[in-house]
Design a protein around this motif. Sequence first.
Motif, PDB file in Angstrom:
ATOM      1  N   PHE A   1       6.657   2.157  -3.653  1.00  0.00           N
ATOM      2  CA  PHE A   1       6.987   2.062  -2.239  1.00  0.00           C
ATOM      3  C   PHE A   1       5.725   1.685  -1.475  1.00  0.00           C
ATOM      4  O   PHE A   1       4.703   2.366  -1.563  1.00  0.00           O
ATOM      5  CB  PHE A   1       7.538   3.397  -1.733  1.00  0.00           C
ATOM      6  CG  PHE A   1       7.834   3.433  -0.257  1.00  0.00           C
ATOM      7  CD1 PHE A   1       8.523   2.387   0.360  1.00  0.00           C
ATOM      8  CD2 PHE A   1       7.445   4.520   0.519  1.00  0.00           C
ATOM      9  CE1 PHE A   1       8.798   2.422   1.722  1.00  0.00           C
ATOM     10  CE2 PHE A   1       7.721   4.570   1.876  1.00  0.00           C
ATOM     11  CZ  PHE A   1       8.399   3.517   2.479  1.00  0.00           C
ATOM     12  N   VAL A   2       5.779   0.561  -0.738  1.00  0.00           N
ATOM     13  CA  VAL A   2       4.627   0.057   0.015  1.00  0.00           C
ATOM     14  C   VAL A   2       4.993   0.062   1.503  1.00  0.00           C
ATOM     15  O   VAL A   2       5.623  -0.880   1.998  1.00  0.00           O
ATOM     16  CB  VAL A   2       4.231  -1.371  -0.429  1.00  0.00           C
ATOM     17  CG1 VAL A   2       2.905  -1.771   0.209  1.00  0.00           C
ATOM     18  CG2 VAL A   2       4.140  -1.469  -1.944  1.00  0.00           C
ATOM     19  N   PRO A   3       4.602   1.108   2.253  1.00  0.00           N
ATOM     20  CA  PRO A   3       4.999   1.206   3.655  1.00  0.00           C
ATOM     21  C   PRO A   3       4.040   0.536   4.624  1.00  0.00           C
ATOM     22  O   PRO A   3       3.974   0.912   5.809  1.00  0.00           O
ATOM     23  CB  PRO A   3       5.027   2.728   3.874  1.00  0.00           C
ATOM     24  CG  PRO A   3       3.941   3.241   2.982  1.00  0.00           C
ATOM     25  CD  PRO A   3       3.932   2.338   1.773  1.00  0.00           C
ATOM     26  N   HIS A   4       3.285  -0.459   4.166  1.00  0.00           N
ATOM     27  CA  HIS A   4       2.283  -1.101   5.013  1.00  0.00           C
ATOM     28  C   HIS A   4       2.933  -1.797   6.199  1.00  0.00           C
ATOM     29  O   HIS A   4       3.919  -2.520   6.037  1.00  0.00           O
ATOM     30  CB  HIS A   4       1.485  -2.144   4.219  1.00  0.00           C
ATOM     31  CG  HIS A   4       0.708  -1.578   3.087  1.00  0.00           C
ATOM     32  ND1 HIS A   4      -0.092  -2.350   2.276  1.00  0.00           N
ATOM     33  CD2 HIS A   4       0.592  -0.302   2.609  1.00  0.00           C
ATOM     34  CE1 HIS A   4      -0.660  -1.587   1.349  1.00  0.00           C
ATOM     35  NE2 HIS A   4      -0.248  -0.344   1.531  1.00  0.00           N
ATOM     36  N   HIS A   5       2.330  -1.618   7.363  1.00  0.00           N
ATOM     37  CA  HIS A   5       2.747  -2.383   8.539  1.00  0.00           C
ATOM     38  C   HIS A   5       1.963  -3.686   8.617  1.00  0.00           C
ATOM     39  O   HIS A   5       2.495  -4.715   9.012  1.00  0.00           O
ATOM     40  CB  HIS A   5       2.527  -1.562   9.816  1.00  0.00           C
ATOM     41  CG  HIS A   5       3.408  -0.358   9.903  1.00  0.00           C
ATOM     42  ND1 HIS A   5       3.436   0.471  10.993  1.00  0.00           N
ATOM     43  CD2 HIS A   5       4.313   0.161   9.043  1.00  0.00           C
ATOM     44  CE1 HIS A   5       4.303   1.456  10.802  1.00  0.00           C
ATOM     45  NE2 HIS A   5       4.840   1.283   9.616  1.00  0.00           N
ATOM     46  N   GLN A   6       0.687  -3.627   8.274  1.00  0.00           N
ATOM     47  CA  GLN A   6      -0.159  -4.815   8.328  1.00  0.00           C
ATOM     48  C   GLN A   6       0.091  -5.690   7.098  1.00  0.00           C
ATOM     49  O   GLN A   6       0.570  -5.208   6.068  1.00  0.00           O
ATOM     50  CB  GLN A   6      -1.626  -4.401   8.390  1.00  0.00           C
ATOM     51  CG  GLN A   6      -2.084  -3.626   7.156  1.00  0.00           C
ATOM     52  CD  GLN A   6      -3.323  -2.795   7.400  1.00  0.00           C
ATOM     53  OE1 GLN A   6      -3.492  -2.217   8.457  1.00  0.00           O
ATOM     54  NE2 GLN A   6      -4.201  -2.739   6.408  1.00  0.00           N
ATOM     55  N   ALA A   7      -0.263  -6.959   7.219  1.00  0.00           N
ATOM     56  CA  ALA A   7       0.063  -7.922   6.163  1.00  0.00           C
ATOM     57  C   ALA A   7      -1.154  -8.285   5.318  1.00  0.00           C
ATOM     58  O   ALA A   7      -1.234  -9.399   4.797  1.00  0.00           O
ATOM     59  CB  ALA A   7       0.660  -9.184   6.788  1.00  0.00           C
ATOM     60  N   ASP A   8      -2.098  -7.358   5.166  1.00  0.00           N
ATOM     61  CA  ASP A   8      -3.260  -7.662   4.335  1.00  0.00           C
ATOM     62  C   ASP A   8      -2.836  -7.842   2.876  1.00  0.00           C
ATOM     63  O   ASP A   8      -1.858  -7.234   2.433  1.00  0.00           O
ATOM     64  CB  ASP A   8      -4.304  -6.549   4.445  1.00  0.00           C
ATOM     65  CG  ASP A   8      -3.788  -5.212   3.965  1.00  0.00           C
ATOM     66  OD1 ASP A   8      -4.346  -4.675   3.008  1.00  0.00           O
ATOM     67  OD2 ASP A   8      -2.809  -4.706   4.555  1.00  0.00           O
ATOM     68  N   PRO A   9      -3.564  -8.688   2.122  1.00  0.00           N
ATOM     69  CA  PRO A   9      -3.154  -9.014   0.747  1.00  0.00           C
ATOM     70  C   PRO A   9      -3.560  -7.934  -0.244  1.00  0.00           C
ATOM     71  O   PRO A   9      -4.407  -8.144  -1.117  1.00  0.00           O
ATOM     72  CB  PRO A   9      -3.886 -10.328   0.482  1.00  0.00           C
ATOM     73  CG  PRO A   9      -5.137 -10.204   1.288  1.00  0.00           C
ATOM     74  CD  PRO A   9      -4.767  -9.438   2.534  1.00  0.00           C
ATOM     75  N   SER A  10      -2.963  -6.770  -0.143  1.00  0.00           N
ATOM     76  CA  SER A  10      -3.334  -5.642  -0.994  1.00  0.00           C
ATOM     77  C   SER A  10      -3.124  -5.978  -2.469  1.00  0.00           C
ATOM     78  O   SER A  10      -2.082  -6.507  -2.863  1.00  0.00           O
ATOM     79  CB  SER A  10      -2.494  -4.418  -0.615  1.00  0.00           C
ATOM     80  OG  SER A  10      -2.688  -3.376  -1.541  1.00  0.00           O
ATOM     81  N   CYS A  11      -4.129  -5.612  -3.291  1.00  0.00           N
ATOM     82  CA  CYS A  11      -3.999  -5.796  -4.739  1.00  0.00           C
ATOM     83  C   CYS A  11      -2.845  -4.981  -5.311  1.00  0.00           C
ATOM     84  O   CYS A  11      -2.289  -5.328  -6.362  1.00  0.00           O
ATOM     85  CB  CYS A  11      -5.282  -5.362  -5.441  1.00  0.00           C
ATOM     86  SG  CYS A  11      -6.750  -6.281  -5.009  1.00  0.00           S
ATOM     87  N   THR A  12      -2.494  -3.886  -4.627  1.00  0.00           N
ATOM     88  CA  THR A  12      -1.522  -2.953  -5.190  1.00  0.00           C
ATOM     89  C   THR A  12      -0.170  -3.604  -5.436  1.00  0.00           C
ATOM     90  O   THR A  12       0.519  -3.266  -6.408  1.00  0.00           O
ATOM     91  CB  THR A  12      -1.363  -1.729  -4.272  1.00  0.00           C
ATOM     92  OG1 THR A  12      -2.664  -1.205  -3.984  1.00  0.00           O
ATOM     93  CG2 THR A  12      -0.536  -0.639  -4.936  1.00  0.00           C
ATOM     94  N   TYR A  13       0.236  -4.534  -4.573  1.00  0.00           N
ATOM     95  CA  TYR A  13       1.496  -5.247  -4.809  1.00  0.00           C
ATOM     96  C   TYR A  13       1.510  -5.833  -6.222  1.00  0.00           C
ATOM     97  O   TYR A  13       2.440  -5.627  -7.007  1.00  0.00           O
ATOM     98  CB  TYR A  13       1.656  -6.409  -3.826  1.00  0.00           C
ATOM     99  CG  TYR A  13       1.870  -6.089  -2.377  1.00  0.00           C
ATOM    100  CD1 TYR A  13       3.105  -5.633  -1.909  1.00  0.00           C
ATOM    101  CD2 TYR A  13       0.873  -6.319  -1.435  1.00  0.00           C
ATOM    102  CE1 TYR A  13       3.320  -5.387  -0.556  1.00  0.00           C
ATOM    103  CE2 TYR A  13       1.076  -6.075  -0.090  1.00  0.00           C
ATOM    104  CZ  TYR A  13       2.301  -5.606   0.346  1.00  0.00           C
ATOM    105  OH  TYR A  13       2.509  -5.379   1.683  1.00  0.00           O
ATOM    106  N   PHE A  14       0.458  -6.601  -6.509  1.00  0.00           N
ATOM    107  CA  PHE A  14       0.417  -7.375  -7.750  1.00  0.00           C
ATOM    108  C   PHE A  14       0.114  -6.498  -8.961  1.00  0.00           C
ATOM    109  O   PHE A  14       0.600  -6.762 -10.068  1.00  0.00           O
ATOM    110  CB  PHE A  14      -0.605  -8.501  -7.617  1.00  0.00           C
ATOM    111  CG  PHE A  14      -0.300  -9.424  -6.479  1.00  0.00           C
ATOM    112  CD1 PHE A  14       0.663 -10.407  -6.598  1.00  0.00           C
ATOM    113  CD2 PHE A  14      -0.949  -9.280  -5.259  1.00  0.00           C
ATOM    114  CE1 PHE A  14       0.975 -11.248  -5.535  1.00  0.00           C
ATOM    115  CE2 PHE A  14      -0.648 -10.110  -4.197  1.00  0.00           C
ATOM    116  CZ  PHE A  14       0.318 -11.096  -4.332  1.00  0.00           C
ATOM    117  N   GLU A  15      -0.684  -5.464  -8.754  1.00  0.00           N
ATOM    118  CA  GLU A  15      -1.008  -4.590  -9.872  1.00  0.00           C
ATOM    119  C   GLU A  15       0.206  -3.767 -10.294  1.00  0.00           C
ATOM    120  O   GLU A  15       0.383  -3.480 -11.479  1.00  0.00           O
ATOM    121  CB  GLU A  15      -2.211  -3.728  -9.507  1.00  0.00           C
ATOM    122  CG  GLU A  15      -3.480  -4.576  -9.492  1.00  0.00           C
ATOM    123  CD  GLU A  15      -4.682  -3.962  -8.822  1.00  0.00           C
ATOM    124  OE1 GLU A  15      -5.784  -4.547  -8.947  1.00  0.00           O
ATOM    125  OE2 GLU A  15      -4.539  -2.913  -8.177  1.00  0.00           O
TER     126      GLU A  15
END
Length: 379
Positions: A280-294
């Motif tokens: 679950f990724v509750p981010h409001h900002q659209a930064d390219p977090s590594c966590t999505y891909f990892e």
Amino acid sequence: MPAIAYLSSVPVGVRTSGPRRILAIDHRMLSSLTEMARVLTGSGVDLHLLAPHHRFTDAAPGLREVDDRDLTFCVGDAPADSSALAAYDGVYALHRASHHWLMDSGVPYVVLSEFTPAIRRAMVVTRVSAVDRARIAFGEWRREPAYRTMIRRARGVQFNGVVAQRHYGRFARHSIVFNDSRITREDLAAARRAPKRGTRSPLTVAVSGRWAEAKGVRAVPALARALEHEETAAQIEMYGGGVLEPELRRAQGEALELVGFLDFESEWKPRMREHVDLLFVPHHQADPSCTYFEALGCGVPILCFDNATSRRIVADSGAGWVIPRSPDAAARLIADLAAHPAKVVEASARALDYMASRTFEDVTRRRAEHLLDVFDLAG
């Protein structure tokens, strides 16, 4: 031997032990520079990390202690001015206001761009007054011409994610787009051997990263309460730490467990592969977090609050779901997945297929080859 300098504002800890110099380096930066140095050295080019130094006793979470003699790259102090960069064939630097001085340095440089003005604003306006939000927005508006000029004057640009590329791409020359993660080919093979996601009960939902307002984690306790109220067979586990820990610990209950910080290689990756069904990724900002891909590289589908980055990743991969920024909406989707586990199984397979062409080795080689090309060091 030709050399490229990587200019970082992230401090490096230094401790001496007899003739040895022990460094404390951000674990993500260490992994990336180690692999990049391996590629560059194979082409006869050295890599130097230039960063502020400070003395340390024990490394904080997220830092890795290393003997500098074991590194594949050199480590030096942050340059006092552009003259300190004269010995390098090129400089690689983040697209930050603190690096705008490179524009007038006469030193050839490549920019690593991740954030748009909207993302930068979102990262600092959390829980501030309307007056402060207006002041921050005005400050970003005033600095934006310098950000664009830094892109225009760069020899090349590397965009971490398509959101930054869409905003600044028209000002760039010799650019590439990539998605940053530390998922190796070996990690993908291990994920394919792991038990199928969604086939266990209760469904394990992970939340990973900084426990901070900017990461949207205040939505997690409300999600846990909604899952408990609906008696959904799902359990939330939070990995990481941060300033909101006391508040989150008070909210722990039957459906929410705070696990804390996990070592990325020895704990986080195995736990995601073998234990977690959904991120679950509750981010409001659209930064390219590594966590999505990892997460995707561990075979774990993603459930995301709506933002420009999450929309693009889910559309491209087919390995997740984007929902309105509502804990109740997340609870409804998780309940549906718990009742229909085949959806998780299918999304997990798509996640691994998507990451097959985005491994850490392949992406880092592409970035290193781009630097060699831009700085006329190839071949």
